[in-house]
Design an enzyme around this catalytic site. Structure first.
Site, PDB file in Angstrom:
ATOM      1  N   HIS A 149       0.876  -1.179   0.000  1.00 53.65           N
ATOM      2  CA  HIS A 149       0.000   0.000   0.000  1.00 53.65           C
ATOM      3  C   HIS A 149       0.916   1.233   0.000  1.00 53.65           C
ATOM      4  O   HIS A 149       1.318   1.714   1.063  1.00 53.65           O
ATOM      5  CB  HIS A 149      -0.892  -0.013   1.253  1.00 53.65           C
ATOM      6  CG  HIS A 149      -1.858   1.111   1.331  1.00 53.65           C
ATOM      7  ND1 HIS A 149      -3.226   0.934   1.189  1.00 53.65           N
ATOM      8  CD2 HIS A 149      -1.683   2.432   1.541  1.00 53.65           C
ATOM      9  CE1 HIS A 149      -3.838   2.084   1.316  1.00 53.65           C
ATOM     10  NE2 HIS A 149      -2.918   3.018   1.537  1.00 53.65           N
ATOM     11  N   HIS A 151       2.143   5.138  -1.131  1.00 49.92           N
ATOM     12  CA  HIS A 151       1.839   6.489  -1.600  1.00 49.92           C
ATOM     13  C   HIS A 151       2.977   6.941  -2.517  1.00 49.92           C
ATOM     14  O   HIS A 151       4.104   6.456  -2.409  1.00 49.92           O
ATOM     15  CB  HIS A 151       1.661   7.436  -0.418  1.00 49.92           C
ATOM     16  CG  HIS A 151       0.388   7.191   0.338  1.00 49.92           C
ATOM     17  ND1 HIS A 151      -0.612   8.115   0.433  1.00 49.92           N
ATOM     18  CD2 HIS A 151      -0.048   6.097   1.016  1.00 49.92           C
ATOM     19  CE1 HIS A 151      -1.618   7.621   1.141  1.00 49.92           C
ATOM     20  NE2 HIS A 151      -1.291   6.399   1.511  1.00 49.92           N
ATOM     21  N   CYS A 182      -3.317  11.548   3.663  1.00 46.88           N
ATOM     22  CA  CYS A 182      -3.600  11.383   5.089  1.00 46.88           C
ATOM     23  C   CYS A 182      -3.424  12.728   5.783  1.00 46.88           C
ATOM     24  O   CYS A 182      -2.376  13.362   5.655  1.00 46.88           O
ATOM     25  CB  CYS A 182      -2.653  10.355   5.699  1.00 46.88           C
ATOM     26  SG  CYS A 182      -2.879  10.140   7.481  1.00 46.88           S
ATOM     27  N   ASN A 191      -2.383   7.830  -3.102  1.00 47.59           N
ATOM     28  CA  ASN A 191      -1.950   6.452  -3.285  1.00 47.59           C
ATOM     29  C   ASN A 191      -1.488   6.217  -4.715  1.00 47.59           C
ATOM     30  O   ASN A 191      -1.781   7.001  -5.617  1.00 47.59           O
ATOM     31  CB  ASN A 191      -3.105   5.496  -2.971  1.00 47.59           C
ATOM     32  CG  ASN A 191      -3.501   5.534  -1.516  1.00 47.59           C
ATOM     33  OD1 ASN A 191      -4.075   6.515  -1.046  1.00 47.59           O
ATOM     34  ND2 ASN A 191      -3.207   4.482  -0.798  1.00 47.59           N
TER      35      ASN A 191
END
Length: 246
Positions: A149, A151, A182, A191
């Site tokens: 995951h 960014h 975030c 992302n």
């Protein structure tokens, strides 16, 4: 997350799609259950500083909060996915030791999470760092039960994913048009864009089952709604080919 119920109410569910909800505590789990979520997710951090800023408690306290969620999920037959934030760097604590990432991930795994997603929340990771994190984390958790995951703050996310694909990882979290971010991670961008990953994988002969044309339509729609440009390089290029005057 306050509007999660509204989102679930408006979704036209499609067969074969898993609709998941983030559940930081038991109250969140109960809301997800009421909304009809197919599975739930819990998230911890590999950084004490980020854990305090994000959910106002220590790493160990956050893990303790998940115990009733895990018990309730088991009771209702729902699978739980775990997330670990800041696996390669933190805006408050700086570099993060891979051994800490591995420890937090292992605790989520021992609790019963079926899959652990490793998140480079501020996008500072590089392929070499990503491989080290995966190598240490996979000592106790099968690679096929781990996910990436990433960014894309420094433009390294796609390279990081490719590096982990070489190590056997096969689950990648992405977002259409590279949306995301975030509020507790200053400077972090969105992302990794779904369009970029699909383009790379298809170019490698890996079939994703994703219809790029429909994906581009979805990206155009959401970007128009938000009034922002897409962050996807492949999406931008492919859209120009389809609509050269755009």
């Amino acid at each position: 997350m306050a509007d999660s119920q509204k989102v679930f109410d408006l979704i036209h569910r499609q067969p074969g799609i898993i609709y998941s909800a983030l559940t930081p505590n038991l109250k969140g789990f109960e809301a997800a259950l009421a909304a009809g979520a197919d599975e739930v997710a819990v998230f911890a951090s590999a950084s004490e500083g980020f854990s305090q800023k994000n959910i106002n408690c220590s790493i160990s306290e956050s893990l303790k909060r998940f115990e009733p969620v895990m018990a309730a999920a088991k009771q209702h037959g729902l699978k739980v996915r775990g997330y670990v934030s800041c696996v390669m760097g933190c805006p408050y604590d700086g570099d993060i030791r891979p051994s800490v990432v591995a420890d937090v991930a292992d605790q989520l795994w021992q609790m019963g999470c079926y899959e652990i997603s490793l998140g480079d929340t501020i996008g500072v990771g590089t392929p070499y760092k990503a491989k080290i994190v995966l190598e240490q984390t996979s000592r106790n958790i099968p690679v096929l039960s781990l996910a990436a995951h990433f960014h894309n703050t420094y433009g390294q996310a796609l390279a990081n994913v490719y590096a982990l694909l070489e190590e056997g990882l096969s689950v990648i979290d992405t977002s259409v048009a590279g949306l995301g971010g975030c509020p507790y991670a200053p400077g972090a961008s969105g992302n990794l864009a779904t369009e970029d990953v699909v383009y790379m994988l298809e170019g490698m002969g890996i079939k994703t089952g994703v219809n790029m044309e429909e994906l581009l339509k979805a990206a155009t729609f959401i970007c128009d709604q938000l009034g922002i440009p897409s962050r996807s390089n492949a999406g931008f290029a492919l859209s120009r080919l389809i609509h050269p005057s755009g």
